[in-house]
Design a protein around this motif. Structure first.
Motif, short mmCIF file in Angstrom:
data_model
loop_
_atom_site.label_atom_id
_atom_site.label_comp_id
_atom_site.label_asym_id
_atom_site.label_seq_id
_atom_site.Cartn_x
_atom_site.Cartn_y
_atom_site.Cartn_z
N TRP A 41 73.45 61.20 91.46
CA TRP A 41 73.95 62.43 90.85
C TRP A 41 73.50 62.53 89.39
CZ3 TRP A 41 77.25 63.08 86.67
CH2 TRP A 41 77.78 64.36 86.51
N GLY A 42 73.51 61.39 88.71
CA GLY A 42 73.19 61.38 87.28
C GLY A 42 71.76 61.78 86.98
N ARG A 43 70.86 61.43 87.88
CA ARG A 43 69.44 61.70 87.63
C ARG A 43 69.16 63.19 87.38
NH1 ARG A 43 64.85 60.54 85.31
NH2 ARG A 43 63.13 61.57 86.35
N PRO A 44 69.54 64.10 88.31
CA PRO A 44 69.28 65.52 88.00
C PRO A 44 70.21 66.11 86.93
CG PRO A 44 70.26 65.30 90.17
CD PRO A 44 70.01 63.92 89.68
N VAL A 45 71.45 65.63 86.85
CA VAL A 45 72.40 66.28 85.94
C VAL A 45 72.24 65.77 84.51
CG1 VAL A 45 74.83 66.62 85.43
CG2 VAL A 45 74.02 66.79 87.78
N TRP A 46 72.13 64.48 84.35
CA TRP A 46 72.00 63.91 83.01
C TRP A 46 70.53 63.68 82.64
CZ3 TRP A 46 76.14 59.55 83.92
CH2 TRP A 46 77.41 60.13 83.82
N GLY A 47 69.65 63.65 83.67
CA GLY A 47 68.25 63.36 83.40
C GLY A 47 67.93 61.87 83.41
N VAL A 48 68.93 61.03 83.64
CA VAL A 48 68.68 59.58 83.71
C VAL A 48 69.44 59.01 84.90
CG1 VAL A 48 68.17 59.09 81.30
CG2 VAL A 48 70.54 59.25 82.06
N TRP A 49 68.91 57.91 85.43
CA TRP A 49 69.60 57.24 86.54
C TRP A 49 70.85 56.54 86.04
CZ3 TRP A 49 68.07 58.50 91.22
CH2 TRP A 49 66.73 58.83 91.43
N TRP A 50 70.80 56.09 84.83
CA TRP A 50 71.91 55.29 84.33
C TRP A 50 72.11 55.56 82.84
CZ3 TRP A 50 75.57 52.49 86.59
CH2 TRP A 50 76.35 51.66 85.76
N THR A 51 73.37 55.55 82.41
CA THR A 51 73.63 55.61 80.98
C THR A 51 74.79 54.67 80.70
OG1 THR A 51 74.47 56.99 79.21
CG2 THR A 51 74.97 57.71 81.42
N TRP A 52 74.80 54.09 79.49
CA TRP A 52 75.83 53.10 79.21
C TRP A 52 77.12 53.74 78.72
CZ3 TRP A 52 75.19 48.58 81.22
CH2 TRP A 52 73.89 48.16 81.49
N ASP A 53 77.60 54.64 79.54
CA ASP A 53 78.84 55.30 79.20
C ASP A 53 80.02 54.44 79.66
OD1 ASP A 53 81.03 57.37 79.83
OD2 ASP A 53 80.21 56.78 81.76
#
Lengths: 241, 240
Positions: B112-124
Protein backbone atom coordinates in the motif's frame (compact mmCIF):
# COMPACT_ATOMS: atom_id res chain seq x y z
CA UNK A 1 28.67 -16.09 52.73
CA UNK A 2 27.73 -14.06 55.79
CA UNK A 3 24.28 -15.50 56.34
CA UNK A 4 23.05 -18.94 55.54
CA UNK A 5 19.56 -18.95 57.05
CA UNK A 6 17.79 -16.74 54.54
CA UNK A 7 15.22 -19.42 53.85
CA UNK A 8 13.69 -19.51 57.31
CA UNK A 9 11.13 -16.73 56.96
CA UNK A 10 9.38 -16.47 60.35
CA UNK A 11 12.48 -15.34 62.22
CA UNK A 12 13.54 -12.68 59.72
CA UNK A 13 12.06 -9.32 58.91
CA UNK A 14 12.04 -7.92 55.38
CA UNK A 15 14.74 -5.49 56.37
CA UNK A 16 17.04 -8.26 57.57
CA UNK A 17 16.48 -10.25 54.37
CA UNK A 18 17.25 -7.20 52.25
CA UNK A 19 20.38 -6.52 54.32
CA UNK A 20 21.52 -10.12 53.96
CA UNK A 21 20.82 -10.01 50.24
CA UNK A 22 22.94 -6.87 49.89
CA UNK A 23 25.80 -8.51 51.77
CA UNK A 24 25.55 -11.57 49.56
CA UNK A 25 25.40 -9.37 46.47
CA UNK A 26 28.62 -7.63 47.50
CA UNK A 27 30.39 -10.91 48.19
CA UNK A 28 29.24 -12.40 44.88
CA UNK A 29 30.22 -9.26 42.98
CA UNK A 30 33.72 -9.41 44.47
CA UNK A 31 33.95 -13.04 43.37
CA UNK A 32 32.84 -12.05 39.86
CA UNK A 33 35.42 -9.25 39.73
CA UNK A 34 38.20 -11.61 40.83
CA UNK A 35 37.12 -14.17 38.27
CA UNK A 36 36.99 -11.54 35.50
CA UNK A 37 40.40 -10.26 36.55
CA UNK A 38 41.93 -13.74 36.44
CA UNK A 39 40.67 -14.57 32.98
CA UNK A 40 41.23 -11.22 31.32
CA UNK A 41 40.26 -12.38 27.85
CA UNK A 42 36.67 -11.11 28.08
CA UNK A 43 37.42 -7.42 28.83
CA UNK A 44 40.35 -7.38 26.42
CA UNK A 45 38.22 -8.81 23.62
CA UNK A 46 35.39 -6.37 24.35
CA UNK A 47 37.73 -3.37 24.11
CA UNK A 48 39.45 -4.49 20.94
CA UNK A 49 36.17 -5.44 19.30
CA UNK A 50 34.50 -2.11 20.03
CA UNK A 51 37.58 -0.20 18.85
CA UNK A 52 37.40 -2.20 15.63
CA UNK A 53 33.77 -1.19 15.19
CA UNK A 54 34.74 2.48 15.52
CA UNK A 55 37.44 1.89 12.93
CA UNK A 56 35.07 0.15 10.51
CA UNK A 57 32.54 2.96 10.84
CA UNK A 58 35.15 5.60 10.19
CA UNK A 59 35.93 3.87 6.89
CA UNK A 60 32.35 2.92 6.03
CA UNK A 61 31.09 6.49 6.40
CA UNK A 62 34.39 8.12 5.50
CA UNK A 63 34.25 10.08 8.74
CA UNK A 64 36.41 13.19 8.74
CA UNK A 65 37.85 14.44 12.03
CA UNK A 66 34.72 16.46 12.85
CA UNK A 67 31.65 14.29 12.13
CA UNK A 68 28.19 15.65 12.98
CA UNK A 69 27.11 14.98 16.56
CA UNK A 70 24.31 12.57 15.68
CA UNK A 71 26.60 10.42 13.53
CA UNK A 72 29.27 10.33 16.22
CA UNK A 73 26.76 9.43 18.91
CA UNK A 74 25.45 6.56 16.78
CA UNK A 75 28.93 5.27 16.01
CA UNK A 76 30.03 5.29 19.66
CA UNK A 77 26.84 3.68 20.92
CA UNK A 78 26.99 0.97 18.27
CA UNK A 79 30.56 0.17 19.29
CA UNK A 80 29.61 0.06 22.97
CA UNK A 81 26.52 -2.07 22.42
CA UNK A 82 28.23 -4.69 20.29
CA UNK A 83 31.30 -4.75 22.52
CA UNK A 84 29.08 -5.14 25.57
CA UNK A 85 27.23 -8.02 24.00
CA UNK A 86 30.45 -10.01 23.88
CA UNK A 87 30.62 -9.67 27.65
CA UNK A 88 27.03 -10.75 28.26
CA UNK A 89 27.62 -13.96 26.41
CA UNK A 90 30.21 -14.91 28.99
CA UNK A 91 28.06 -14.06 32.01
CA UNK A 92 26.52 -17.49 32.35
CA UNK A 93 28.45 -20.74 32.24
CA UNK A 94 28.71 -22.74 29.08
CA UNK A 95 29.04 -26.49 28.85
CA UNK A 96 32.51 -27.49 29.96
CA UNK A 97 32.74 -24.94 32.77
CA UNK A 98 33.66 -26.17 36.19
CA UNK A 99 30.12 -25.91 37.55
CA UNK A 100 30.63 -22.84 39.74
CA UNK A 101 27.08 -21.64 39.21
CA UNK A 102 25.52 -25.02 39.96
CA UNK A 103 27.60 -25.13 43.13
CA UNK A 104 26.31 -21.73 44.20
CA UNK A 105 22.73 -22.72 43.46
CA UNK A 106 22.96 -25.60 45.95
CA UNK A 107 23.49 -23.03 48.70
CA UNK A 108 20.52 -20.95 49.89
CA UNK A 109 22.04 -17.84 48.38
CA UNK A 110 19.58 -15.09 47.46
CA UNK A 111 18.75 -15.49 43.77
CA UNK A 112 18.30 -11.78 43.14
CA UNK A 113 21.73 -11.15 44.69
CA UNK A 114 23.18 -13.75 42.34
CA UNK A 115 21.54 -12.25 39.24
CA UNK A 116 22.44 -8.68 40.21
CA UNK A 117 26.04 -9.69 40.84
CA UNK A 118 26.06 -10.69 37.16
CA UNK A 119 24.49 -7.33 36.28
CA UNK A 120 27.17 -5.66 38.39
CA UNK A 121 30.09 -7.35 36.69
CA UNK A 122 28.61 -6.57 33.28
CA UNK A 123 28.26 -2.89 34.23
CA UNK A 124 31.88 -2.86 35.42
CA UNK A 125 33.13 -4.58 32.26
CA UNK A 126 31.20 -2.22 30.00
CA UNK A 127 32.34 0.86 31.94
CA UNK A 128 35.94 -0.33 31.76
CA UNK A 129 35.54 -0.76 28.03
CA UNK A 130 34.05 2.72 27.68
CA UNK A 131 36.88 4.23 29.72
CA UNK A 132 39.19 3.19 26.89
CA UNK A 133 36.89 3.48 23.87
CA UNK A 134 35.35 6.89 24.62
CA UNK A 135 38.64 8.82 25.08
CA UNK A 136 39.96 7.27 21.88
CA UNK A 137 36.71 8.18 20.13
CA UNK A 138 36.95 11.74 21.47
CA UNK A 139 40.53 11.92 20.26
CA UNK A 140 39.87 10.53 16.79
CA UNK A 141 36.83 12.68 16.08
CA UNK A 142 37.62 15.86 18.04
CA UNK A 143 34.51 15.37 20.10
CA UNK A 144 33.89 17.24 23.36
CA UNK A 145 32.68 14.16 25.24
CA UNK A 146 33.80 15.35 28.67
CA UNK A 147 30.60 16.99 29.76
CA UNK A 148 28.85 15.68 32.86
CA UNK A 149 25.59 15.23 30.98
CA UNK A 150 27.14 13.15 28.20
CA UNK A 151 28.97 10.97 30.69
CA UNK A 152 25.73 10.58 32.66
CA UNK A 153 23.90 9.49 29.50
CA UNK A 154 26.58 6.94 28.74
CA UNK A 155 26.38 5.63 32.29
CA UNK A 156 22.58 5.33 32.38
CA UNK A 157 22.54 3.63 28.98
CA UNK A 158 25.28 1.25 30.11
CA UNK A 159 23.40 0.42 33.30
CA UNK A 160 20.22 -0.30 31.36
CA UNK A 161 21.88 -2.28 28.61
CA UNK A 162 23.83 -4.38 31.14
CA UNK A 163 20.63 -5.17 33.02
CA UNK A 164 18.81 -6.18 29.84
CA UNK A 165 21.81 -8.11 28.59
CA UNK A 166 22.21 -10.06 31.83
CA UNK A 167 18.50 -10.84 32.00
CA UNK A 168 18.32 -12.12 28.43
CA UNK A 169 21.58 -13.94 28.73
CA UNK A 170 20.02 -15.80 31.67
CA UNK A 171 16.79 -16.43 29.79
CA UNK A 172 18.61 -17.91 26.81
CA UNK A 173 20.92 -19.98 29.02
CA UNK A 174 19.08 -23.23 28.25
CA UNK A 175 19.21 -22.82 24.49
CA UNK A 176 21.51 -24.49 22.05
CA UNK A 177 23.53 -21.94 20.08
CA UNK A 178 22.80 -19.42 22.82
CA UNK A 179 25.50 -16.98 21.75
CA UNK A 180 23.74 -16.75 18.38
CA UNK A 181 20.36 -16.28 20.00
CA UNK A 182 21.28 -13.57 22.51
CA UNK A 183 21.60 -10.67 20.02
CA UNK A 184 18.29 -11.65 18.40
CA UNK A 185 16.52 -11.47 21.76
CA UNK A 186 18.40 -8.52 23.18
CA UNK A 187 18.54 -6.01 20.35
CA UNK A 188 14.81 -5.62 19.58
CA UNK A 189 13.96 -5.33 23.27
CA UNK A 190 16.67 -2.68 23.68
CA UNK A 191 15.29 -0.41 20.94
CA UNK A 192 13.78 2.20 23.32
CA UNK A 193 16.98 2.34 25.36
CA UNK A 194 19.18 2.60 22.26
CA UNK A 195 17.03 5.38 20.77
CA UNK A 196 17.04 7.32 24.04
CA UNK A 197 20.78 6.95 24.65
CA UNK A 198 21.80 7.86 21.11
CA UNK A 199 19.46 10.85 21.03
CA UNK A 200 20.56 12.20 24.42
CA UNK A 201 24.27 12.06 23.55
CA UNK A 202 23.69 13.46 20.09
CA UNK A 203 21.61 16.37 21.38
CA UNK A 204 24.18 17.15 24.04
CA UNK A 205 26.85 17.20 21.34
CA UNK A 206 24.84 19.33 18.92
CA UNK A 207 22.84 21.78 21.05
CA UNK A 208 24.80 24.97 21.52
CA UNK A 209 22.94 26.38 24.48
CA UNK A 210 22.50 23.24 26.58
CA UNK A 211 18.93 21.95 26.55
CA UNK A 212 16.89 22.63 29.66
CA UNK A 213 14.83 19.45 29.78
CA UNK A 214 16.09 15.99 28.97
CA UNK A 215 13.23 13.75 27.89
CA UNK A 216 15.63 11.20 26.39
CA UNK A 217 17.63 10.85 29.57
CA UNK A 218 14.37 10.47 31.47
CA UNK A 219 13.23 7.75 29.09
CA UNK A 220 16.55 5.91 29.46
CA UNK A 221 16.26 6.15 33.27
CA UNK A 222 12.66 4.92 33.23
CA UNK A 223 13.44 1.99 30.94
CA UNK A 224 16.46 1.03 33.03
CA UNK A 225 14.33 1.22 36.17
CA UNK A 226 11.63 -0.94 34.58
CA UNK A 227 14.09 -3.69 33.69
CA UNK A 228 15.76 -3.44 37.09
CA UNK A 229 12.36 -4.22 38.53
CA UNK A 230 11.66 -7.05 36.04
CA UNK A 231 15.07 -8.61 36.74
CA UNK A 232 14.39 -8.47 40.46
CA UNK A 233 10.95 -9.99 39.97
CA UNK A 234 12.02 -12.95 37.83
CA UNK A 235 15.28 -13.85 39.61
CA UNK A 236 13.73 -16.84 41.39
CA UNK A 237 12.25 -18.11 38.15
CA UNK A 238 15.60 -17.84 36.41
CA UNK A 239 17.56 -20.07 38.74
CA UNK A 240 15.12 -22.49 40.32
CA UNK A 241 14.13 -25.77 38.82
CA UNK B 1 -1.39 -54.06 29.68
CA UNK B 2 -1.69 -51.99 26.54
CA UNK B 3 -4.66 -50.16 27.97
CA UNK B 4 -2.23 -48.20 30.20
CA UNK B 5 -1.50 -45.93 27.26
CA UNK B 6 -3.58 -42.83 27.74
CA UNK B 7 -4.34 -41.13 24.45
CA UNK B 8 -5.43 -37.56 24.90
CA UNK B 9 -6.41 -37.17 21.29
CA UNK B 10 -8.80 -40.11 21.50
CA UNK B 11 -11.13 -38.18 23.77
CA UNK B 12 -11.23 -34.85 22.05
CA UNK B 13 -10.35 -35.97 18.56
CA UNK B 14 -13.72 -36.13 16.83
CA UNK B 15 -15.03 -32.90 18.37
CA UNK B 16 -11.82 -30.98 17.64
CA UNK B 17 -11.85 -32.41 14.13
CA UNK B 18 -15.37 -31.19 13.44
CA UNK B 19 -14.86 -27.79 15.09
CA UNK B 20 -11.52 -27.25 13.35
CA UNK B 21 -12.94 -28.21 9.96
CA UNK B 22 -15.99 -26.04 10.41
CA UNK B 23 -13.93 -23.03 11.43
CA UNK B 24 -11.59 -23.51 8.49
CA UNK B 25 -14.55 -23.64 6.12
CA UNK B 26 -16.10 -20.55 7.71
CA UNK B 27 -12.90 -18.57 7.42
CA UNK B 28 -12.52 -19.60 3.76
CA UNK B 29 -16.05 -18.38 3.02
CA UNK B 30 -15.44 -15.21 5.03
CA UNK B 31 -12.22 -14.37 3.21
CA UNK B 32 -13.88 -15.03 -0.13
CA UNK B 33 -16.68 -12.68 0.90
CA UNK B 34 -14.10 -10.09 1.98
CA UNK B 35 -12.50 -10.29 -1.45
CA UNK B 36 -15.82 -9.93 -3.24
CA UNK B 37 -16.90 -7.01 -1.07
CA UNK B 38 -13.50 -5.35 -1.08
CA UNK B 39 -12.78 -5.73 -4.78
CA UNK B 40 -16.19 -5.57 -6.43
CA UNK B 41 -18.84 -4.05 -4.17
CA UNK B 42 -17.15 -1.18 -2.36
CA UNK B 43 -16.48 2.08 -4.23
CA UNK B 44 -13.02 3.41 -5.04
CA UNK B 45 -11.48 5.56 -2.35
CA UNK B 46 -11.84 9.27 -3.11
CA UNK B 47 -8.16 9.99 -2.56
CA UNK B 48 -6.26 6.75 -2.96
CA UNK B 49 -8.34 5.02 -5.63
CA UNK B 50 -8.13 1.26 -5.94
CA UNK B 51 -5.03 0.95 -3.75
CA UNK B 52 -7.25 1.51 -0.77
CA UNK B 53 -8.78 -1.94 -1.20
CA UNK B 54 -5.76 -3.68 0.35
CA UNK B 55 -6.76 -1.95 3.54
CA UNK B 56 -9.48 -4.56 4.20
CA UNK B 57 -6.91 -7.34 4.42
CA UNK B 58 -4.41 -5.14 6.23
CA UNK B 59 -6.74 -4.20 9.08
CA UNK B 60 -8.25 -7.67 9.35
CA UNK B 61 -4.83 -9.25 9.86
CA UNK B 62 -3.53 -6.43 12.06
CA UNK B 63 -6.36 -6.90 14.53
CA UNK B 64 -5.55 -10.63 14.64
CA UNK B 65 -1.88 -10.01 15.20
CA UNK B 66 -2.72 -7.89 18.24
CA UNK B 67 -5.14 -10.54 19.48
CA UNK B 68 -2.49 -13.25 19.09
CA UNK B 69 0.05 -11.26 21.09
CA UNK B 70 -2.52 -10.70 23.78
CA UNK B 71 -3.13 -14.47 23.96
CA UNK B 72 0.66 -14.99 24.12
CA UNK B 73 0.79 -12.62 27.08
CA UNK B 74 -2.13 -14.14 28.99
CA UNK B 75 -0.98 -17.72 28.37
CA UNK B 76 2.57 -16.88 29.49
CA UNK B 77 1.29 -15.31 32.69
CA UNK B 78 -0.94 -18.34 33.34
CA UNK B 79 1.95 -20.70 32.69
CA UNK B 80 4.20 -18.93 35.19
CA UNK B 81 1.38 -18.85 37.68
CA UNK B 82 -0.10 -22.33 37.28
CA UNK B 83 2.67 -24.24 35.54
CA UNK B 84 0.32 -26.31 33.38
CA UNK B 85 1.96 -27.41 30.10
CA UNK B 86 -1.15 -26.54 28.13
CA UNK B 87 -0.57 -22.80 28.72
CA UNK B 88 2.95 -23.13 27.45
CA UNK B 89 1.60 -24.75 24.31
CA UNK B 90 -1.10 -22.10 23.88
CA UNK B 91 1.55 -19.37 24.20
CA UNK B 92 3.73 -20.94 21.58
CA UNK B 93 0.88 -21.40 19.09
CA UNK B 94 -0.26 -17.81 19.67
CA UNK B 95 3.26 -16.61 18.91
CA UNK B 96 3.29 -18.60 15.66
CA UNK B 97 -0.06 -17.16 14.58
CA UNK B 98 1.11 -13.70 15.64
CA UNK B 99 4.17 -14.03 13.43
CA UNK B 100 2.06 -15.11 10.47
CA UNK B 101 -0.37 -12.20 10.78
CA UNK B 102 2.32 -9.63 11.52
CA UNK B 103 4.16 -10.75 8.40
CA UNK B 104 1.00 -10.24 6.34
CA UNK B 105 0.45 -6.83 7.95
CA UNK B 106 3.99 -5.73 7.07
CA UNK B 107 3.74 -6.98 3.49
CA UNK B 108 0.29 -5.54 2.75
CA UNK B 109 1.28 -2.26 4.38
CA UNK B 110 4.37 -2.09 2.25
CA UNK B 111 2.42 -2.78 -0.94
CA UNK B 112 0.00 0.00 0.00
CA UNK B 113 2.81 2.38 0.90
CA UNK B 114 4.53 2.17 -2.46
CA UNK B 115 1.82 3.95 -4.53
CA UNK B 116 0.53 6.16 -1.72
CA UNK B 117 3.75 7.31 -0.07
CA UNK B 118 6.04 6.58 -3.03
CA UNK B 119 8.24 4.26 -0.95
CA UNK B 120 8.00 0.63 0.12
CA UNK B 121 9.08 1.47 3.61
CA UNK B 122 9.47 4.49 5.85
CA UNK B 123 10.79 4.65 9.39
CA UNK B 124 7.61 5.95 10.83
CA UNK B 125 6.55 5.10 14.38
CA UNK B 126 3.89 2.56 13.62
CA UNK B 127 5.94 0.75 10.98
CA UNK B 128 9.05 0.65 13.12
CA UNK B 129 7.11 -0.59 16.13
CA UNK B 130 5.50 -3.35 14.09
CA UNK B 131 8.86 -4.39 12.68
CA UNK B 132 10.39 -4.49 16.16
CA UNK B 133 7.44 -6.55 17.36
CA UNK B 134 7.95 -8.92 14.44
CA UNK B 135 11.62 -9.34 15.41
CA UNK B 136 10.74 -9.94 19.06
CA UNK B 137 8.20 -12.57 18.13
CA UNK B 138 10.68 -14.24 15.80
CA UNK B 139 13.28 -14.27 18.59
CA UNK B 140 10.73 -15.81 20.94
CA UNK B 141 10.01 -18.59 18.45
CA UNK B 142 13.74 -19.15 17.82
CA UNK B 143 14.22 -19.42 21.58
CA UNK B 144 11.50 -22.07 21.59
CA UNK B 145 13.09 -23.83 18.65
CA UNK B 146 16.55 -23.91 20.24
CA UNK B 147 15.40 -25.17 23.65
CA UNK B 148 13.78 -28.36 24.83
CA UNK B 149 10.19 -28.31 26.03
CA UNK B 150 11.14 -29.37 29.53
CA UNK B 151 13.08 -28.09 32.50
CA UNK B 152 13.46 -24.35 32.89
CA UNK B 153 13.17 -23.51 29.21
CA UNK B 154 9.36 -23.05 29.02
CA UNK B 155 9.49 -20.75 32.02
CA UNK B 156 12.21 -18.66 30.38
CA UNK B 157 10.13 -18.50 27.24
CA UNK B 158 7.10 -17.37 29.25
CA UNK B 159 9.12 -14.51 30.76
CA UNK B 160 10.27 -13.48 27.29
CA UNK B 161 6.67 -13.64 26.07
CA UNK B 162 5.49 -11.33 28.84
CA UNK B 163 8.33 -8.87 28.31
CA UNK B 164 7.58 -8.82 24.58
CA UNK B 165 4.00 -7.77 25.23
CA UNK B 166 4.90 -5.16 27.86
CA UNK B 167 7.53 -3.74 25.57
CA UNK B 168 5.27 -3.03 22.61
CA UNK B 169 3.58 0.12 23.98
CA UNK B 170 6.97 1.40 25.19
CA UNK B 171 8.55 0.91 21.78
CA UNK B 172 5.55 2.65 20.19
CA UNK B 173 5.91 5.54 22.61
CA UNK B 174 9.66 5.98 22.22
CA UNK B 175 9.59 5.59 18.46
CA UNK B 176 6.72 8.01 17.94
CA UNK B 177 8.59 10.52 20.04
CA UNK B 178 11.54 9.98 17.80
CA UNK B 179 9.96 9.84 14.36
CA UNK B 180 6.75 11.72 13.78
CA UNK B 181 6.26 11.91 10.05
CA UNK B 182 3.09 10.05 9.51
CA UNK B 183 -0.60 10.96 9.76
CA UNK B 184 -2.48 8.94 12.34
CA UNK B 185 -4.87 6.30 11.12
CA UNK B 186 -8.38 7.58 11.87
CA UNK B 187 -10.44 5.41 9.52
CA UNK B 188 -12.82 4.36 12.27
CA UNK B 189 -13.88 7.94 12.99
CA UNK B 190 -17.57 8.38 12.12
CA UNK B 191 -18.26 9.52 8.58
CA UNK B 192 -14.84 8.55 7.33
CA UNK B 193 -15.90 5.36 5.58
CA UNK B 194 -18.78 4.71 3.19
CA UNK B 195 -21.30 2.21 4.63
CA UNK B 196 -20.32 -0.54 2.17
CA UNK B 197 -16.67 0.01 3.09
CA UNK B 198 -17.44 -0.35 6.75
CA UNK B 199 -19.33 -3.58 6.08
CA UNK B 200 -16.42 -4.95 4.04
CA UNK B 201 -14.05 -4.01 6.86
CA UNK B 202 -16.18 -5.72 9.50
CA UNK B 203 -16.53 -8.85 7.36
CA UNK B 204 -12.78 -8.90 6.87
CA UNK B 205 -12.00 -8.53 10.58
CA UNK B 206 -14.51 -11.27 11.34
CA UNK B 207 -13.17 -13.61 8.62
CA UNK B 208 -9.55 -13.25 9.68
CA UNK B 209 -10.51 -13.69 13.34
CA UNK B 210 -12.19 -16.98 12.46
CA UNK B 211 -9.08 -17.91 10.47
CA UNK B 212 -6.93 -17.20 13.51
CA UNK B 213 -9.14 -19.32 15.74
CA UNK B 214 -9.23 -22.11 13.13
CA UNK B 215 -5.44 -22.15 12.88
CA UNK B 216 -5.26 -22.19 16.64
CA UNK B 217 -7.62 -25.14 17.04
CA UNK B 218 -5.94 -27.17 14.29
CA UNK B 219 -2.49 -26.42 15.64
CA UNK B 220 -3.50 -27.41 19.17
CA UNK B 221 -4.97 -30.66 17.84
CA UNK B 222 -1.76 -31.36 15.94
CA UNK B 223 0.25 -30.89 19.13
CA UNK B 224 -2.03 -33.23 21.07
CA UNK B 225 -1.70 -35.91 18.39
CA UNK B 226 2.07 -35.43 18.39
CA UNK B 227 2.13 -35.92 22.16
CA UNK B 228 0.19 -39.15 21.76
CA UNK B 229 2.54 -40.34 19.05
CA UNK B 230 5.53 -39.66 21.28
CA UNK B 231 3.90 -41.59 24.09
CA UNK B 232 3.05 -44.52 21.82
CA UNK B 233 6.62 -44.66 20.50
CA UNK B 234 7.98 -44.69 24.04
CA UNK B 235 5.54 -47.43 24.89
CA UNK B 236 6.59 -49.44 21.85
CA UNK B 237 10.24 -49.14 22.82
CA UNK B 238 9.44 -50.36 26.32
CA UNK B 239 7.61 -53.37 24.91
CA UNK B 240 10.43 -54.38 22.59
Amino acid sequence: MATSHVDSPPALSTQMIAGAALQQWWALLQAEIRSAWRGRETPVTMVVFSLLIVLIFSFAFDLHPNPPGDVLSGVLWTAIIFGGMLGFQRAFPVAGDRGELEGLLVSPVNRSALLFAKVGINVILMCAMELIVLPIGALLFNAPLWKPLILASFFVGTLGFSTLGTLFSALSAEARARELLLPLLLLPISVPLIIASVEEVSQSLVAQPPALSHPWLQLACAYTGLFFFITLAVADNVFDR
Amino acid sequence: MQSAVHLKSAHSSSLAYIVGGLLTLMSAVGILLTLILGLLVTPKDAVEGNVFRIFYVHVGTAWNAYAAFFVLFVASVLYLWRGRPVWDRVARIAAEIGLLFTTIVLITGSIWGRPVWGVWWTWDARLTTTLVLWFMDLAYLLLRAYTADEGRAPRYAAIVGIITFIDVPIVQFSVSWWRTLHPQADVLAPGHLAPSMLIALLVSVFAFTILGVALFVQRLRLETVRDDLRELRQRAEELE
